[in-house]
Design a protein around this motif. Structure first.
Motif, PDB file in Angstrom:
ATOM      1  N   MET A 250       0.828  -1.217   0.000  1.00 60.62           N
ATOM      2  CA  MET A 250       0.000   0.000   0.000  1.00 60.62           C
ATOM      3  C   MET A 250       0.861   1.265   0.000  1.00 60.62           C
ATOM      4  O   MET A 250       0.456   2.304  -0.521  1.00 60.62           O
ATOM      5  CB  MET A 250      -0.913   0.005   1.228  1.00 60.62           C
ATOM      6  N   PHE A 251       2.061   1.169   0.586  1.00 56.54           N
ATOM      7  CA  PHE A 251       2.943   2.339   0.628  1.00 56.54           C
ATOM      8  C   PHE A 251       3.273   2.832  -0.774  1.00 56.54           C
ATOM      9  O   PHE A 251       3.376   4.038  -1.011  1.00 56.54           O
ATOM     10  CB  PHE A 251       4.238   2.005   1.377  1.00 56.54           C
ATOM     11  N   TYR A 252       3.446   1.900  -1.709  1.00 50.29           N
ATOM     12  CA  TYR A 252       3.816   2.311  -3.061  1.00 50.29           C
ATOM     13  C   TYR A 252       2.704   3.127  -3.728  1.00 50.29           C
ATOM     14  O   TYR A 252       2.972   4.045  -4.498  1.00 50.29           O
ATOM     15  CB  TYR A 252       4.171   1.086  -3.909  1.00 50.29           C
ATOM     16  N   GLY A 253       1.436   2.775  -3.438  1.00 48.81           N
ATOM     17  CA  GLY A 253       0.340   3.588  -3.952  1.00 48.81           C
ATOM     18  C   GLY A 253       0.401   4.994  -3.412  1.00 48.81           C
ATOM     19  O   GLY A 253       0.200   5.975  -4.142  1.00 48.81           O
ATOM     20  N   ASP A 254       0.718   5.121  -2.122  1.00 48.83           N
ATOM     21  CA  ASP A 254       0.892   6.434  -1.502  1.00 48.83           C
ATOM     22  C   ASP A 254       2.076   7.167  -2.108  1.00 48.83           C
ATOM     23  O   ASP A 254       2.028   8.377  -2.352  1.00 48.83           O
ATOM     24  CB  ASP A 254       1.090   6.248   0.011  1.00 48.83           C
ATOM     25  N   ALA A 255       3.160   6.418  -2.386  1.00 46.49           N
ATOM     26  CA  ALA A 255       4.369   7.048  -2.940  1.00 46.49           C
ATOM     27  C   ALA A 255       4.123   7.616  -4.331  1.00 46.49           C
ATOM     28  O   ALA A 255       4.832   8.527  -4.767  1.00 46.49           O
ATOM     29  CB  ALA A 255       5.506   6.027  -2.986  1.00 46.49           C
ATOM     30  N   MET A 256       3.145   7.082  -5.033  1.00 48.02           N
ATOM     31  CA  MET A 256       2.822   7.609  -6.356  1.00 48.02           C
ATOM     32  C   MET A 256       1.942   8.854  -6.266  1.00 48.02           C
ATOM     33  O   MET A 256       2.104   9.802  -7.043  1.00 48.02           O
ATOM     34  CB  MET A 256       2.092   6.531  -7.178  1.00 48.02           C
ATOM     35  N   ILE A 257       1.014   8.874  -5.306  1.00 48.54           N
ATOM     36  CA  ILE A 257       0.069   9.987  -5.210  1.00 48.54           C
ATOM     37  C   ILE A 257       0.685  11.212  -4.555  1.00 48.54           C
ATOM     38  O   ILE A 257       0.401  12.354  -4.955  1.00 48.54           O
ATOM     39  CB  ILE A 257      -1.188   9.545  -4.439  1.00 48.54           C
ATOM     40  N   THR A 258       1.556  11.015  -3.560  1.00 50.29           N
ATOM     41  CA  THR A 258       2.101  12.152  -2.808  1.00 50.29           C
ATOM     42  C   THR A 258       2.790  13.191  -3.690  1.00 50.29           C
ATOM     43  O   THR A 258       2.483  14.389  -3.580  1.00 50.29           O
ATOM     44  CB  THR A 258       3.064  11.653  -1.710  1.00 50.29           C
ATOM     45  N   PRO A 259       3.735  12.826  -4.569  1.00 50.75           N
ATOM     46  CA  PRO A 259       4.347  13.866  -5.413  1.00 50.75           C
ATOM     47  C   PRO A 259       3.332  14.568  -6.299  1.00 50.75           C
ATOM     48  O   PRO A 259       3.405  15.795  -6.489  1.00 50.75           O
ATOM     49  CB  PRO A 259       5.377  13.090  -6.245  1.00 50.75           C
ATOM     50  N   ALA A 260       2.367  13.808  -6.839  1.00 50.18           N
ATOM     51  CA  ALA A 260       1.389  14.403  -7.751  1.00 50.18           C
ATOM     52  C   ALA A 260       0.509  15.423  -7.038  1.00 50.18           C
ATOM     53  O   ALA A 260       0.375  16.573  -7.488  1.00 50.18           O
ATOM     54  CB  ALA A 260       0.536  13.302  -8.374  1.00 50.18           C
TER      55      ALA A 260
ATOM     56  N   LYS B  41     -14.493   6.653  -1.047  1.00 57.95           N
ATOM     57  CA  LYS B  41     -13.868   7.403  -2.138  1.00 57.95           C
ATOM     58  C   LYS B  41     -13.296   6.482  -3.215  1.00 57.95           C
ATOM     59  O   LYS B  41     -12.652   6.957  -4.151  1.00 57.95           O
ATOM     60  CB  LYS B  41     -12.733   8.292  -1.586  1.00 57.95           C
ATOM     61  N   ILE B  42     -13.530   5.184  -3.087  1.00 58.33           N
ATOM     62  CA  ILE B  42     -12.931   4.238  -4.033  1.00 58.33           C
ATOM     63  C   ILE B  42     -13.364   4.533  -5.464  1.00 58.33           C
ATOM     64  O   ILE B  42     -12.531   4.586  -6.382  1.00 58.33           O
ATOM     65  CB  ILE B  42     -13.289   2.788  -3.649  1.00 58.33           C
ATOM     66  N   ALA B  43     -14.647   4.750  -5.673  1.00 60.16           N
ATOM     67  CA  ALA B  43     -15.141   4.982  -7.036  1.00 60.16           C
ATOM     68  C   ALA B  43     -14.617   6.278  -7.625  1.00 60.16           C
ATOM     69  O   ALA B  43     -14.511   6.423  -8.852  1.00 60.16           O
ATOM     70  CB  ALA B  43     -16.670   4.992  -7.045  1.00 60.16           C
ATOM     71  N   ASP B  44     -14.276   7.251  -6.775  1.00 60.74           N
ATOM     72  CA  ASP B  44     -13.820   8.558  -7.248  1.00 60.74           C
ATOM     73  C   ASP B  44     -12.311   8.650  -7.425  1.00 60.74           C
ATOM     74  O   ASP B  44     -11.789   9.726  -7.714  1.00 60.74           O
ATOM     75  CB  ASP B  44     -14.281   9.656  -6.277  1.00 60.74           C
ATOM     76  N   GLY B  45     -11.608   7.564  -7.236  1.00 61.86           N
ATOM     77  CA  GLY B  45     -10.152   7.587  -7.408  1.00 61.86           C
ATOM     78  C   GLY B  45      -9.413   6.719  -6.427  1.00 61.86           C
ATOM     79  O   GLY B  45      -8.251   6.367  -6.638  1.00 61.86           O
ATOM     80  N   GLY B  46     -10.096   6.339  -5.331  1.00 56.15           N
ATOM     81  CA  GLY B  46      -9.436   5.479  -4.351  1.00 56.15           C
ATOM     82  C   GLY B  46      -9.087   4.114  -4.897  1.00 56.15           C
ATOM     83  O   GLY B  46      -8.266   3.398  -4.310  1.00 56.15           O
ATOM     84  N   TRP B  47      -9.696   3.757  -6.040  1.00 54.80           N
ATOM     85  CA  TRP B  47      -9.387   2.477  -6.681  1.00 54.80           C
ATOM     86  C   TRP B  47      -7.923   2.407  -7.115  1.00 54.80           C
ATOM     87  O   TRP B  47      -7.345   1.313  -7.195  1.00 54.80           O
ATOM     88  CB  TRP B  47     -10.285   2.253  -7.902  1.00 54.80           C
ATOM     89  N   PHE B  48      -7.317   3.582  -7.403  1.00 53.27           N
ATOM     90  CA  PHE B  48      -5.963   3.564  -7.955  1.00 53.27           C
ATOM     91  C   PHE B  48      -4.938   2.987  -6.975  1.00 53.27           C
ATOM     92  O   PHE B  48      -4.225   2.035  -7.317  1.00 53.27           O
ATOM     93  CB  PHE B  48      -5.543   4.961  -8.406  1.00 53.27           C
ATOM     94  N   PRO B  49      -4.812   3.551  -5.743  1.00 53.16           N
ATOM     95  CA  PRO B  49      -3.822   2.951  -4.834  1.00 53.16           C
ATOM     96  C   PRO B  49      -4.155   1.522  -4.457  1.00 53.16           C
ATOM     97  O   PRO B  49      -3.250   0.720  -4.215  1.00 53.16           O
ATOM     98  CB  PRO B  49      -3.851   3.885  -3.610  1.00 53.16           C
ATOM     99  N   LEU B  50      -5.459   1.176  -4.418  1.00 55.41           N
ATOM    100  CA  LEU B  50      -5.830  -0.202  -4.119  1.00 55.41           C
ATOM    101  C   LEU B  50      -5.407  -1.134  -5.250  1.00 55.41           C
ATOM    102  O   LEU B  50      -4.928  -2.246  -5.010  1.00 55.41           O
ATOM    103  CB  LEU B  50      -7.339  -0.308  -3.890  1.00 55.41           C
ATOM    104  N   LEU B  51      -5.590  -0.670  -6.489  1.00 54.80           N
ATOM    105  CA  LEU B  51      -5.186  -1.474  -7.640  1.00 54.80           C
ATOM    106  C   LEU B  51      -3.674  -1.670  -7.651  1.00 54.80           C
ATOM    107  O   LEU B  51      -3.176  -2.792  -7.830  1.00 54.80           O
ATOM    108  CB  LEU B  51      -5.638  -0.792  -8.930  1.00 54.80           C
ATOM    109  N   VAL B  52      -2.933  -0.573  -7.438  1.00 44.17           N
ATOM    110  CA  VAL B  52      -1.476  -0.654  -7.417  1.00 44.17           C
ATOM    111  C   VAL B  52      -1.006  -1.534  -6.265  1.00 44.17           C
ATOM    112  O   VAL B  52      -0.174  -2.436  -6.439  1.00 44.17           O
ATOM    113  CB  VAL B  52      -0.858   0.752  -7.296  1.00 44.17           C
ATOM    114  N   GLY B  53      -1.556  -1.278  -5.064  1.00 43.01           N
ATOM    115  CA  GLY B  53      -1.149  -2.060  -3.901  1.00 43.01           C
ATOM    116  C   GLY B  53      -1.495  -3.527  -4.043  1.00 43.01           C
ATOM    117  O   GLY B  53      -0.695  -4.399  -3.692  1.00 43.01           O
TER     118      GLY B  53
END
Length: 617
Positions: free
Chosen positions: A105-115, A411-423
């Motif tokens: 899950m950390f990697y999903g966070d690592a992608m969103i934080t800089p953006a 918030k999964i449908a609004d974008g939370g799916w992304f870190p879950l998918l990556v993680g």
């Protein structure tokens, strides 16, 4: 101590320190339907204050920072501490799976934080003048591209500036907050927890949903523990209570005071509450702060990946050391460019910090829940707490963590799916690699020949011995390396000195130098050596050989030493029980693309002989 506190400010608090750019405005997002009334503003500010106090100050700063694994922190370090001494294999497996999922899950966070961080900072240009509105995305991408491009140079020189810049940032946060609080001191009523309770009672559904946005004020709080090994617990605590927490709270309360007087300012209260002359300087300062926050997350991804490699959850990757003095400064090209591609796609796909805020939080919330579960085990087994004490203390934290996790789940449908998918994808890869390596070693052991009887048979019918030293790197200390069997079969000779070298990873950050090599004389020129490394260390063959000489007096002449490596080719025949067929193929693909042992272990390439073998897992 002051140097460590300054360093902690620059590295540890960059992420949580940039949350004021977007956190409060997201709490009043139109989708929540929360009106800008004094009661609602006071209620949400109270939620922000008590969330930061309970989760960060109490849970992480007071309790979690005590769970040091030989001075190191982080989710994998916590897992290693929790399973130490656990005899039950099922419990060990469960705890390790929890830790691996949290790391994924950390990697999903690592992608969103800089953006989200850089994008929210650059959005201040639109506040300064609408002329810049079309330049926000391009400017953001230019900054992020430059950030990832310079990673190969290391962060040593830039890191010296991190602390002072973040100090100025927090002072600016505090000053702008005080500037607005002075206009409306009544906003300080939000310090009363009854304000939060009244808000939730008056808005039960919307109030629960808004917790997903309230959570944004503590994203980055887990970095306090992850970076403990760099600075120590005391400097991190001093920095938090001495500057970071007061500055953040003053800014949030200042934003609240401003929107009470100017409800239309909720579209970007962080910048709009500033005097006109201060907007552009704050954009520059905010951009610098978000770059620092992004750098800390990127460096954290490098460090976590190295730990996962050492613990056997990720294939070997190319690791470059960017500093001759600081072993912690590393660069992983694959991780760097994978993060870069993901960050660029996030910026282009979501286009605004408000849209990205919907994707942000659920990965961090998952990691925080897992941390709490692991802390129950650590408090019982390491600290000696009673079961009742552990359950009461961390059970209370778990209820709060779960509330935030469920709220973020909406918030999964609004974008939370992304870190879950990556993680989720990374979790599948990590556990597949771990399981595949176990199966591979099991198959090799089944096919292998016990070492001691084999050496006894060689003594009865010795082959031709040639001058020099042969080092056979092997994953099993008790079976004959396949490379040795192939060498005997094809070349029909043995070197006059033969060493079987096995690299063993331990669930501690560092192994003392004096314990690095465990050497045993097997007689007749044969030696068995184990090289012990912690999950924060980088195995190095040259270092291993120096340890042999220093501790045992066994010296190696580089030009008379050859390294024999076995390279396994995975055959997915599907005829043996193990993993699902698709996982077999994924493991085979990962094995093919793993960094060569010569590069990973720093073996002189002109002294290597590789001999292949096929293995059906």
């Amino acid at each position: 101590m002051s140097i460590l506190v300054l360093g902690a400010l620059g590295v540890v608090y960059g992420d949580i320190g940039t949350s004021p750019l977007y956190a409060l405005k997201e709490c009043f997002s139109p989708e929540h339907g929360i009106a800008l009334t004094p009661a609602n503003v006071h209620g949400i500010l109270s939620l922000l204050f008590w969330t930061m106090t309970i989760v960060v100050s109490l849970k992480y700063v007071v309790f979690v920072l005590r769970a040091d694994n030989d001075g190191e922190g982080g989710i994998l370090s916590l897992v290693a501490l929790a399973i130490r001494g656990v005899e039950d294999s099922r419990m060990r497996w469960t705890l390790m799976i929890l830790g691996v999922f949290g790391a994924s899950m950390f990697y999903g966070d690592a992608m969103i934080t800089p953006a989200i961080s850089v994008l929210s900072a650059v959005e201040g240009l639109e506040v300064a003048t609408p002329v810049f509105s079309r330049a926000i995305i391009p400017v953001t991408l230019v900054i992020l591209t430059a950030l990832f491009v310079i990673q190969y140079r290391g962060t040593g020189s830039v890191g010296n500036l991190f602390g002072p810049v973040i100090v100025v940032w927090f002072l600016a946060l505090a000053a702008s907050g005080v500037y607005r609080i002075a206009d409306n001191p009544s906003v300080l009523q939000a310090l009363d927890p009854l304000q939060a309770a009244a808000f939730l009672a008056a808005n039960p559904v919307a109030g629960f949903l808004v917790l997903g946005s309230v959570f944004l004020v503590i994203t980055g709080g887990e970095a306090l523990y992850a970076d403990m090994g760099h600075f120590g617990a005391r400097p991190i605590r001093l920095a938090w209570f001495g500057l970071v927490m007061p500055a953040l709270l003053l800014n949030y309360f200042g934003q609240g005071a401003y929107v009470l007087a100017n409800p239309e300012g909720i579209k970007n209260p962080f910048y709009l509450m500033l005097p006109a002359w201060a907007v552009l300087p704050m954009v520059v300062l905010a951009t610098a702060a978000t770059v620092i926050a992004s750098q800390a997350v990127i460096s954290g991804a490098y460090s976590l990946t190295r730990q996962a490699i050492q613990l056997g959850y990720i294939p070997r990757m190319k690791i470059e050391h960017t500093s001759a003095r600081a072993m912690g400064q590393i660069y992983l090209p694959f991780v760097n460019w994978a993060l870069f591609v993901a960050v660029v796609l996030l910026v282009l796909g979501f286009k605004s910090s408000s849209a990205l805020a919907s994707a942000y939080g659920i990965a961090v919330a998952s990691t925080m829940v897992i941390t709490t579960v692991l802390m129950v085990v650590v408090s019982r087994r390491v600290w000696g707490w009673s079961r009742a004490t552990a359950v009461i203390v961390f059970g209370a934290f778990a209820m709060i963590d779960l509330a935030f996790l469920v709220a973020n789940g909406f918030k999964i449908a609004d974008g939370g799916w992304f870190p879950l998918l990556v993680g989720g994808a990374l979790f599948a890869l990590l556990v597949t690699w771990r399981r595949g390596r176990i199966l591979l070693n099991r198959r090799l052991a089944e096919q292998g020949i016990p070492l001691q009887p084999f050496l006894e048979s060689l003594a009865l019918s010795p082959p031709q011995r040639v001058p020099g030293t042969a080092i056979f790197m092997t994953g099993s200390a008790n079976t004959v390396p396949s490379a040795l069997l192939h060498n005997l079969k094809h070349n029909k000779v043995l070197h006059e000195r033969v060493m079987f070298l096995t690299v063993v990873g331990h669930d501690v950050p560092w192994v003392p130098v004096e314990d690095r090599i465990q050497l045993k004389d097997l007689g007749d020129g044969f030696w068995r050596a184990e090289a012990w490394y912690g999950f924060k260390e980088q195995p190095d063959v040259q270092d291993m050989l120096e340890s042999c000489k220093a501790r045992y007096g066994l010296a190696f002449e580089p030009m008379e030493t050859s390294f024999f490596l076995s390279r396994e080719t995975i055959v997915c025949a599907g005829e043996r029980p193990g993993m699902a067929t698709w996982r077999d193929h994924v493991f085979a693909w990962m094995n093919r693309n793993a960094t060569r042992a010569t590069d990973f272990f720093n073996i002189p390439i002109n002294r290597v002989v590789e001999l292949g073998t096929h293995v059906d897992i």
